[in-house]
Scaffold this motif. Structure first.
Motif, PDB file in Angstrom:
ATOM      1  N   MET A  86      56.503  34.524  36.621  1.00  0.00           N
ATOM      2  CA  MET A  86      57.055  33.715  37.704  1.00  0.00           C
ATOM      3  C   MET A  86      58.553  33.544  37.553  1.00  0.00           C
ATOM      4  O   MET A  86      59.098  32.474  37.767  1.00  0.00           O
ATOM      5  CB  MET A  86      56.359  32.359  37.758  1.00  0.00           C
ATOM      6  CG  MET A  86      54.920  32.415  38.212  1.00  0.00           C
ATOM      7  SD  MET A  86      54.225  30.819  38.626  1.00  0.00           S
ATOM      8  CE  MET A  86      54.102  30.088  37.010  1.00  0.00           C
ATOM      9  N   LYS A  98      44.041  33.237  38.161  1.00  0.00           N
ATOM     10  CA  LYS A  98      44.971  33.032  39.263  1.00  0.00           C
ATOM     11  C   LYS A  98      45.586  31.638  39.196  1.00  0.00           C
ATOM     12  O   LYS A  98      44.980  30.703  38.681  1.00  0.00           O
ATOM     13  CB  LYS A  98      44.249  33.171  40.621  1.00  0.00           C
ATOM     14  CG  LYS A  98      43.738  34.563  40.923  1.00  0.00           C
ATOM     15  CD  LYS A  98      43.055  34.582  42.293  1.00  0.00           C
ATOM     16  CE  LYS A  98      42.510  35.953  42.618  1.00  0.00           C
ATOM     17  NZ  LYS A  98      41.839  35.976  43.948  1.00  0.00           N
ATOM     18  N   TYR A  99      46.790  31.531  39.754  1.00  0.00           N
ATOM     19  CA  TYR A  99      47.388  30.232  39.999  1.00  0.00           C
ATOM     20  C   TYR A  99      46.842  29.705  41.331  1.00  0.00           C
ATOM     21  O   TYR A  99      46.736  30.453  42.308  1.00  0.00           O
ATOM     22  CB  TYR A  99      48.913  30.338  40.075  1.00  0.00           C
ATOM     23  CG  TYR A  99      49.537  30.862  38.808  1.00  0.00           C
ATOM     24  CD1 TYR A  99      49.694  30.044  37.689  1.00  0.00           C
ATOM     25  CD2 TYR A  99      49.980  32.186  38.719  1.00  0.00           C
ATOM     26  CE1 TYR A  99      50.263  30.528  36.515  1.00  0.00           C
ATOM     27  CE2 TYR A  99      50.550  32.674  37.554  1.00  0.00           C
ATOM     28  CZ  TYR A  99      50.682  31.839  36.458  1.00  0.00           C
ATOM     29  OH  TYR A  99      51.231  32.324  35.306  1.00  0.00           O
ATOM     30  N   SER A 151      47.364  32.857  43.745  1.00  0.00           N
ATOM     31  CA  SER A 151      48.304  33.929  43.434  1.00  0.00           C
ATOM     32  C   SER A 151      48.067  34.432  42.026  1.00  0.00           C
ATOM     33  O   SER A 151      47.796  33.645  41.119  1.00  0.00           O
ATOM     34  CB  SER A 151      49.746  33.420  43.566  1.00  0.00           C
ATOM     35  OG  SER A 151      50.675  34.400  43.138  1.00  0.00           O
ATOM     36  N   VAL A 152      48.197  35.738  41.825  1.00  0.00           N
ATOM     37  CA  VAL A 152      48.083  36.297  40.478  1.00  0.00           C
ATOM     38  C   VAL A 152      49.429  36.324  39.768  1.00  0.00           C
ATOM     39  O   VAL A 152      49.481  36.410  38.538  1.00  0.00           O
ATOM     40  CB  VAL A 152      47.482  37.718  40.513  1.00  0.00           C
ATOM     41  CG1 VAL A 152      46.057  37.677  41.015  1.00  0.00           C
ATOM     42  CG2 VAL A 152      48.329  38.660  41.361  1.00  0.00           C
ATOM     43  N   ASP A 153      50.533  36.227  40.519  1.00  0.00           N
ATOM     44  CA  ASP A 153      51.858  36.338  39.922  1.00  0.00           C
ATOM     45  C   ASP A 153      52.758  35.134  40.183  1.00  0.00           C
ATOM     46  O   ASP A 153      53.889  35.082  39.680  1.00  0.00           O
ATOM     47  CB  ASP A 153      52.564  37.615  40.396  1.00  0.00           C
ATOM     48  CG  ASP A 153      52.704  37.699  41.911  1.00  0.00           C
ATOM     49  OD1 ASP A 153      52.441  36.690  42.599  1.00  0.00           O
ATOM     50  OD2 ASP A 153      53.064  38.779  42.407  1.00  0.00           O
ATOM     51  N   ARG A 161      53.451  35.942  45.298  1.00  0.00           N
ATOM     52  CA  ARG A 161      52.724  36.248  46.526  1.00  0.00           C
ATOM     53  C   ARG A 161      51.460  35.392  46.581  1.00  0.00           C
ATOM     54  O   ARG A 161      50.648  35.437  45.657  1.00  0.00           O
ATOM     55  CB  ARG A 161      52.375  37.744  46.574  1.00  0.00           C
ATOM     56  CG  ARG A 161      53.600  38.634  46.744  1.00  0.00           C
ATOM     57  CD  ARG A 161      53.265  40.083  46.494  1.00  0.00           C
ATOM     58  NE  ARG A 161      53.051  40.329  45.073  1.00  0.00           N
ATOM     59  CZ  ARG A 161      54.024  40.618  44.208  1.00  0.00           C
ATOM     60  NH1 ARG A 161      55.265  40.687  44.640  1.00  0.00           N
ATOM     61  NH2 ARG A 161      53.757  40.818  42.940  1.00  0.00           N
ATOM     62  N   ASP A 209      52.745  28.253  32.476  1.00  0.00           N
ATOM     63  CA  ASP A 209      52.742  29.704  32.292  1.00  0.00           C
ATOM     64  C   ASP A 209      52.629  29.960  30.794  1.00  0.00           C
ATOM     65  O   ASP A 209      53.627  30.091  30.084  1.00  0.00           O
ATOM     66  CB  ASP A 209      54.028  30.304  32.865  1.00  0.00           C
ATOM     67  CG  ASP A 209      54.081  31.816  32.733  1.00  0.00           C
ATOM     68  OD1 ASP A 209      53.133  32.399  32.164  1.00  0.00           O
ATOM     69  OD2 ASP A 209      55.059  32.414  33.195  1.00  0.00           O
ATOM     70  N   LYS A 267      51.602  32.471  29.135  1.00  0.00           N
ATOM     71  CA  LYS A 267      52.025  33.797  28.694  1.00  0.00           C
ATOM     72  C   LYS A 267      53.490  33.807  28.290  1.00  0.00           C
ATOM     73  O   LYS A 267      53.882  34.425  27.304  1.00  0.00           O
ATOM     74  CB  LYS A 267      51.769  34.819  29.804  1.00  0.00           C
ATOM     75  CG  LYS A 267      52.147  36.243  29.432  1.00  0.00           C
ATOM     76  CD  LYS A 267      51.830  37.203  30.563  1.00  0.00           C
ATOM     77  CE  LYS A 267      52.250  38.624  30.197  1.00  0.00           C
ATOM     78  NZ  LYS A 267      51.971  39.572  31.307  1.00  0.00           N
ATOM     79  N   ASN A 268      54.301  33.101  29.071  1.00  0.00           N
ATOM     80  CA  ASN A 268      55.743  33.048  28.812  1.00  0.00           C
ATOM     81  C   ASN A 268      56.202  31.699  28.269  1.00  0.00           C
ATOM     82  O   ASN A 268      57.391  31.453  28.141  1.00  0.00           O
ATOM     83  CB  ASN A 268      56.512  33.379  30.100  1.00  0.00           C
ATOM     84  CG  ASN A 268      56.205  34.772  30.593  1.00  0.00           C
ATOM     85  OD1 ASN A 268      56.470  35.751  29.905  1.00  0.00           O
ATOM     86  ND2 ASN A 268      55.630  34.880  31.790  1.00  0.00           N
TER      87      ASN A 268
END
Length: 293
Positions: free
Chosen positions: A1, A24-25, A47-49, A52, A250, A252-253
């Motif tokens: 993101m 998903k978010y 949203s997956v990312d 979008r 998030d 992951k990050n």
């Protein structure tokens, strides 16, 4: 993101609750309209990312709530034992005799459809002066689940029962406890980070640029909540009246994001609120002021 474009989606939306489910978010929202009679269901975006977004419209089976006719507001959701529990406000009640309050529904999927659990409101009256609106579900690491809620300048907490159909009595023997911090108006949101409980809420007037987000912290989900700091407020050249927030992690990050609604500068129509998200950072036990983008 890394790339956030605000507003996140087209249209008028408010009171976001944000979660991460099934890869998903998810953001659950109020349909923002000045006329409460037009607010008869809730929508969600996935949203997956985080960039979008896909719209999921009308996620509640409102035929299960025949007494609800307006002001379907402020969703909060939590997954427990494979089920999704959605709590929302209904009818904007102003006294105990009116039908509505805070409702609870369940579904097998994060997009619903959500069906009534009780056939009646979860909370149908004013307790300690709190209007039964603006609920937020918080699941602690020990498995306990808490409900924070309240408008009209009062905030209450209650621990949910294991079945998610009621509440457990607290150590004082009561089902509810008032924990209103200084300056509280509405829209509570609880977040735990590095062992500290951060209670965020909205102050000011939701219809204009005075709306903003404050927070305070505590070592327990019950408080006490004392010191207040403002972290999100009107920003020259960007937006007015940001408030009623949720948040996303998030993992992951290793980043945090605040999800909220805000107003276009100079737009006087109360219902014109848009869905936005920005970075949120915590340093030395404090949430830093949010820079809107």
């Amino acid at each position: 993101m890394e790339t956030i474009k605000n507003p996140l989606v087209a249209g008028w939306y408010a009171d976001p609750e944000a979660r991460f489910y099934e890869g998903k978010y998810w953001i659950y929202v109020t349909r923002s309209a000045t006329d409460y009679k037009k607010q008869t269901n809730l929508d969600a975006f996935s949203s997956v990312d985080g960039i979008r977004w896909t719209k999921h419209e009308g996620i509640i089976r409102m035929e299960d709530f025949p007494y609800v006719t307006q002001a379907v507001w402020a969703p909060t959701i939590l997954r427990k034992d494979g089920k999704y529990y959605l709590i929302f406000a209904s009818n904007d009640i102003h006294r105990n005799e009116e039908p509505g309050g805070i409702e609870i529904a369940e579904a097998d999927r994060p997009e619903g459809p959500f069906r009534s659990m009780l056939g009646r409101p979860l909370i149908d009256r004013f307790i300690y002066g709190a209007q039964p609106i603006d609920a937020h579900l918080f699941g602690d690491e020990d498995g306990r689940i808490y409900l924070y809620y309240g408008g009209w300048g009062h905030c209450n907490i209650a621990e949910m029962s294991p079945e998610m159909n009621g509440f457990i009595r607290n150590k004082e023997g009561n089902l509810f406890k008032e924990i209103t911090p200084p300056g509280y108006v509405e829209g509570p949101c609880m977040m735990k980070y590095d062992g500290t409980y951060f209670l965020m809420w909205s102050s000011g007037n939701w219809t204009d640029g005075t709306y903003c987000v404050n927070y305070c912290s505590a070592s327990s989900p019950w408080g006490p909540f004392q010191k207040t700091e403002t972290i999100l407020e009107a920003q020259e050249g960007i937006a007015d009246g940001p408030g009623h927030n949720g948040y996303l992690e998030d993992n992951k990050n290793n980043k945090l994001y605040i999800v909220y609604h805000r107003r276009y500068i100079g737009d006087k129509e109360p219902g014109h609120r848009v869905l936005c998200m920005d970075r949120m950072e915590i340093e030395n036990g404090r949430i830093l002021p949010i820079i809107m983008t």
